[in-house]
Design an enzyme around this catalytic site. Sequence first.
Site, mmCIF file in Angstrom:
data_model
loop_
_atom_site.group_PDB
_atom_site.id
_atom_site.type_symbol
_atom_site.label_atom_id
_atom_site.label_comp_id
_atom_site.label_asym_id
_atom_site.label_seq_id
_atom_site.Cartn_x
_atom_site.Cartn_y
_atom_site.Cartn_z
ATOM 1 N N CYS A 167 43.146 -72.247 30.935
ATOM 2 C CA CYS A 167 42.988 -71.568 30.056
ATOM 3 C C CYS A 167 43.764 -71.536 28.704
ATOM 4 O O CYS A 167 43.225 -71.723 27.970
ATOM 5 C CB CYS A 167 42.789 -70.209 30.201
ATOM 6 S SG CYS A 167 41.579 -68.988 31.508
ATOM 7 N N ILE A 168 44.568 -71.366 29.333
ATOM 8 C CA ILE A 168 46.008 -71.858 27.980
ATOM 9 C C ILE A 168 46.281 -72.201 27.199
ATOM 10 O O ILE A 168 45.613 -72.865 26.190
ATOM 11 C CB ILE A 168 47.430 -71.705 28.781
ATOM 12 C CG1 ILE A 168 47.446 -70.083 29.577
ATOM 13 C CG2 ILE A 168 48.394 -71.397 27.902
ATOM 14 C CD1 ILE A 168 48.707 -69.162 30.083
#
Length: 434
Positions: free
Chosen positions: A268-269
Amino acid sequence: MELIEKIKSKKSHIGIIGLGYVGLPLVIEFCKAGFQVTGFDIDQEKVTLLSQGKSYIKHIDSSRITDAGSRFTPTTDFSMLSAMDCIIICVPTPLNKYREPDMSYVFNTTKTIARNLRKGQLIVLESTTYPGTTDEDMRPMLEESGLKAGEDFYLAFSPEREDPNNKGFSTRTIPKVVGGYTNNCLTVAQALYDSVVVKTVPVSSTRVAEATKLLENIYRSVNIAMVNELKMLFDRMGIDVWEVIEAAKTKPFGFQAFYPGPGLGGHCIPIDPFYLTWKAREYEFSTRFIELAGEINTNMPYYVVQKTVEALNEKGKSIKGAKILILGLSYKKDIDDTRESPSLKIMELLGEKDAHVDYNDPYIPVLPKMRKYSFNNSSVPLHAETLAKYDAVVIATEHADYDPDFILKNSKLIVDTRNLIKNHTNHSDKVKRA
């Protein structure tokens, strides 16, 4: 609505596409709730293991697969999608080599669903993406079947919020944001998730739901970039950033601690911010703040390698031909997930400088096949004599298995990116922060 009644009575058949770190926990929760679940994946090896009741993800115990029993059927046969009442998409959304969204997994999956779509089905996307994916991109593909979203079938977006091996929260206890293409779509999707999670959070549209996930991860990305930049600045100023953070944490309001590291990992990040910056170009908007954070975080592995080179130079050793051991390949502690792990980039960069690079990770005995890297390495044992033979040990992941005193005692030189060696000031000749 007929589908809501089937969901409430646990008679609806759930299909989950993608049996990875997001899809497999979702399978388990639906099975525990009493649903019949078919899991779809293109990886035959995964399907075979799951069919035998074996988990291939270390923090998901095989007993959780066997507990599902006959309620769970893993398969590579996507023609079975037509028999599903609710279909949840949990496939990867990576970046291509130009750091632009690679939507091939989502769109190919959508086209496969369209070929098997029938009236009354619910289609939910969970994969993180840019606002507009569900109603602007997926909907027209699905409607090529001749069926209309909101009338003949239901369409929704509900972002995954998995945090692998988080002891405090699970798939069931994390609130679930849900956005529908129409009000009816939202009602059906909310009913589905109400059956397996403690709380659903309905929002006004799929675009709001998509943007919610991006905000969550961009919030973390920019804050981590800030402390990473401060780490590099404070290092030049002779200030310990970790001590600064611990002191700042004592303020009971207005501050939340974020920690520096060798770069960002996980699905994600490191990726999600670029989905929004790419979409923003369509609106002639430059997301400078977000892109700067991404640039800082992306460059952290280069910083770690430079600090390793400098530390070796202080010992009179060239990086060329140096023997380097990387401790920890997973992107976070105590899991076996290597997705976007900065450790892999560090290994690649050190190899390009002609260093001899090995790794140890108790969760990753052999490096799996990856899209971006092609290493042929296995984890070396972490013995005293093993540590002693390396010119430098780079701590990239702070697994609980790693004993800092043991590592400190038996290593010639340590480059610590995770503050594992707390009393490093007493060994400044041996321990370098990066």
